[in-house]
Design a protein around this motif. Structure first.
Motif, PDB file in Angstrom:
ATOM      1  N   TYR B  31       0.825  -1.194   0.000  1.00 11.83           N
ATOM      2  CA  TYR B  31       0.000   0.000   0.000  1.00 11.83           C
ATOM      3  C   TYR B  31       0.864   1.251   0.000  1.00 11.83           C
ATOM      4  CZ  TYR B  31      -3.940  -2.985   1.400  1.00 11.83           C
ATOM      5  OH  TYR B  31      -4.912  -3.947   1.466  1.00 11.83           O
ATOM      6  N   SER B  33       0.442   5.792  -0.486  1.00 10.89           N
ATOM      7  CA  SER B  33      -0.525   6.898  -0.474  1.00 10.89           C
ATOM      8  C   SER B  33       0.190   8.220  -0.673  1.00 10.89           C
ATOM      9  CB  SER B  33      -1.259   6.952   0.877  1.00 10.89           C
ATOM     10  OG  SER B  33      -1.818   5.718   1.237  1.00 10.89           O
ATOM     11  N   LEU B  45      -5.747  13.101   2.212  1.00 12.26           N
ATOM     12  CA  LEU B  45      -5.391  12.052   1.269  1.00 12.26           C
ATOM     13  C   LEU B  45      -5.733  12.473  -0.157  1.00 12.26           C
ATOM     14  CD1 LEU B  45      -4.409   9.082   0.960  1.00 12.26           C
ATOM     15  CD2 LEU B  45      -6.808   8.400   1.206  1.00 12.26           C
ATOM     16  N   TYR B  48      -4.390   6.903  -3.425  1.00 14.48           N
ATOM     17  CA  TYR B  48      -3.711   5.791  -2.796  1.00 14.48           C
ATOM     18  C   TYR B  48      -3.719   4.587  -3.733  1.00 14.48           C
ATOM     19  CZ  TYR B  48      -8.346   3.929  -1.559  1.00 14.48           C
ATOM     20  OH  TYR B  48      -9.629   3.436  -1.597  1.00 14.48           O
ATOM     21  N   VAL B  50      -3.347   0.145  -3.622  1.00 19.13           N
ATOM     22  CA  VAL B  50      -3.287  -1.069  -2.803  1.00 19.13           C
ATOM     23  C   VAL B  50      -2.434  -2.145  -3.465  1.00 19.13           C
ATOM     24  CG1 VAL B  50      -5.466  -0.582  -1.650  1.00 19.13           C
ATOM     25  CG2 VAL B  50      -5.452  -1.979  -3.729  1.00 19.13           C
ATOM     26  N   GLN B  57      -8.970   7.172  -5.663  1.00 15.58           N
ATOM     27  CA  GLN B  57      -8.955   8.553  -5.234  1.00 15.58           C
ATOM     28  C   GLN B  57      -9.170   8.669  -3.730  1.00 15.58           C
ATOM     29  OE1 GLN B  57     -11.996  10.543  -7.497  1.00 15.58           O
ATOM     30  NE2 GLN B  57     -10.819  10.493  -9.391  1.00 15.58           N
ATOM     31  N   ASN B  94       2.537   1.359   3.604  1.00 11.85           N
ATOM     32  CA  ASN B  94       2.329   0.424   4.712  1.00 11.85           C
ATOM     33  C   ASN B  94       2.174  -0.979   4.161  1.00 11.85           C
ATOM     34  OD1 ASN B  94      -0.645  -0.558   4.954  1.00 11.85           O
ATOM     35  ND2 ASN B  94      -0.838   1.609   4.493  1.00 11.85           N
ATOM     36  N   GLY B  98      -4.865  -5.172   5.859  1.00 11.38           N
ATOM     37  CA  GLY B  98      -5.886  -4.699   6.781  1.00 11.38           C
ATOM     38  C   GLY B  98      -5.389  -3.618   7.715  1.00 11.38           C
ATOM     39  N   TRP B  99      -4.252  -3.834   8.325  1.00  9.61           N
ATOM     40  CA  TRP B  99      -3.709  -2.805   9.205  1.00  9.61           C
ATOM     41  C   TRP B  99      -2.197  -2.917   9.223  1.00  9.61           C
ATOM     42  CZ3 TRP B  99      -3.964   1.662  11.097  1.00  9.61           C
ATOM     43  CH2 TRP B  99      -3.036   2.052  12.064  1.00  9.61           C
ATOM     44  N   GLY B 100      -1.541  -1.827   9.249  1.00  9.21           N
ATOM     45  CA  GLY B 100      -0.096  -1.821   9.370  1.00  9.21           C
ATOM     46  C   GLY B 100       0.383  -0.410   9.592  1.00  9.21           C
ATOM     47  N   THR B 101       1.560  -0.264  10.136  1.00  7.90           N
ATOM     48  CA  THR B 101       2.113   1.054  10.400  1.00  7.90           C
ATOM     49  C   THR B 101       2.316   1.808   9.095  1.00  7.90           C
ATOM     50  OG1 THR B 101       3.241   0.261  12.366  1.00  7.90           O
ATOM     51  CG2 THR B 101       4.052   2.300  11.376  1.00  7.90           C
ATOM     52  N   GLN B 102       1.876   3.045   9.067  1.00 10.35           N
ATOM     53  CA  GLN B 102       2.046   3.916   7.902  1.00 10.35           C
ATOM     54  C   GLN B 102       3.395   4.621   8.035  1.00 10.35           C
ATOM     55  OE1 GLN B 102       0.382   4.118   4.994  1.00 10.35           O
ATOM     56  NE2 GLN B 102      -1.188   5.679   5.256  1.00 10.35           N
TER      57      GLN B 102
END
Lengths: 113, 113
Positions: B31, B33, B45, B48, B50, B57, B94, B98-102
């Motif tokens: 990912y 952004s 934002l 981005y 994926v 957008q 990141n 689903g989730w991770g440090t940016q």
């Protein structure tokens, strides 16, 4: 009305004080809550994150989330001059994860020696 | 690892000119952004991605184009610069899932005259 509201400050406190930083939000779909620290002319860096409600502690930093009030907080204990920075809260909905963050305006914090 | 790198650090453009802001990451993150940071507005934002070949957008996409031909690179193109695009631009990546440090880059400061 912005989805995430944060008092921009500036906030100035003496070294050793407890600092409280806060954000309110309006989107009930937000599930991930983060605090970023940004030093002058640098990119933001992740300080803490929490999922859903509750508290999380990491050293001198404590993050709190109250989803019923749509209110999140970051507490800094024994504040140091090196904590002087802009602190940004950020949030995202579960389905969007970390790649679609909504940020607050940021609070500029100065810790005076 | 160099992390997230951005070039140039600073750029001055005249209204109507086009340019590309470069962003690269060496962490094999899916990912990526682009955000812009304006005084009193926090980070917003722009676009981005994926994964390679997939972009979407964000909150403020007008006047910007992106593409993602490789995992490592995510350039942001300003088609016809306007003074309203004067800002600091941050690229972030990141791991996804689903989730991770940016992780944020150091930023590009853009001034449009």
């Amino acid at each position: 009305q912005k989805e995430v509201e944060q008092d921009p400050g500036p906030l100035s406190v003496p070294e050793g004080a407890i600092v409280s930083l806060n954000c309110t939000y309006s989107n009930s779909a937000f599930q991930y809550f983060m605090w970023y620290r940004q030093y002058s002319r640098k990119g933001p860096e992740l300080l803490m994150y929490t999922y859903s409600s509750g508290n999380k502690e990491d050293g001198r930093f404590t993050a709190q989330v109250d989803k019923s009030s749509k209110y999140i907080s970051l507490f800094i204990r024994d504040s140091q001059p090196s904590d002087s920075a802009t602190y940004l809260c950020a949030m995202s909905a579960a389905r969007e994860g970390a790649q679609k963050l909504v940020f607050g305006q940021g609070t500029r914090l100065t810790i005076n020696p | 690892n160099a992390g997230v790198t951005q070039t140039p650090k600073f750029q001055v453009l005249k209204t109507g000119q086009s340019m590309t802001l470069q962003c690269a990451q060496d962490m094999n993150h899916e990912y990526m952004s682009w955000y812009r940071q304006d005084p009193g507005m926090g980070l917003r934002l722009i676009h981005y991605s994926v994964g390679a070949g997939i972009t979407d957008q964000g909150e403020v996409p007008n006047g910007y184009n992106v593409s993602r031909s490789t995992t490592e690179d995510f350039p942001l193109r300003l088609l016809s610069a306007a003074p309203s695009q004067t800002s600091v631009y941050f690229c972030a990546s990141n791991p996804g899932g689903g989730w991770g440090t940016q992780y944020f880059g150091p930023g590009t400061r853009l001034l449009v005259l």
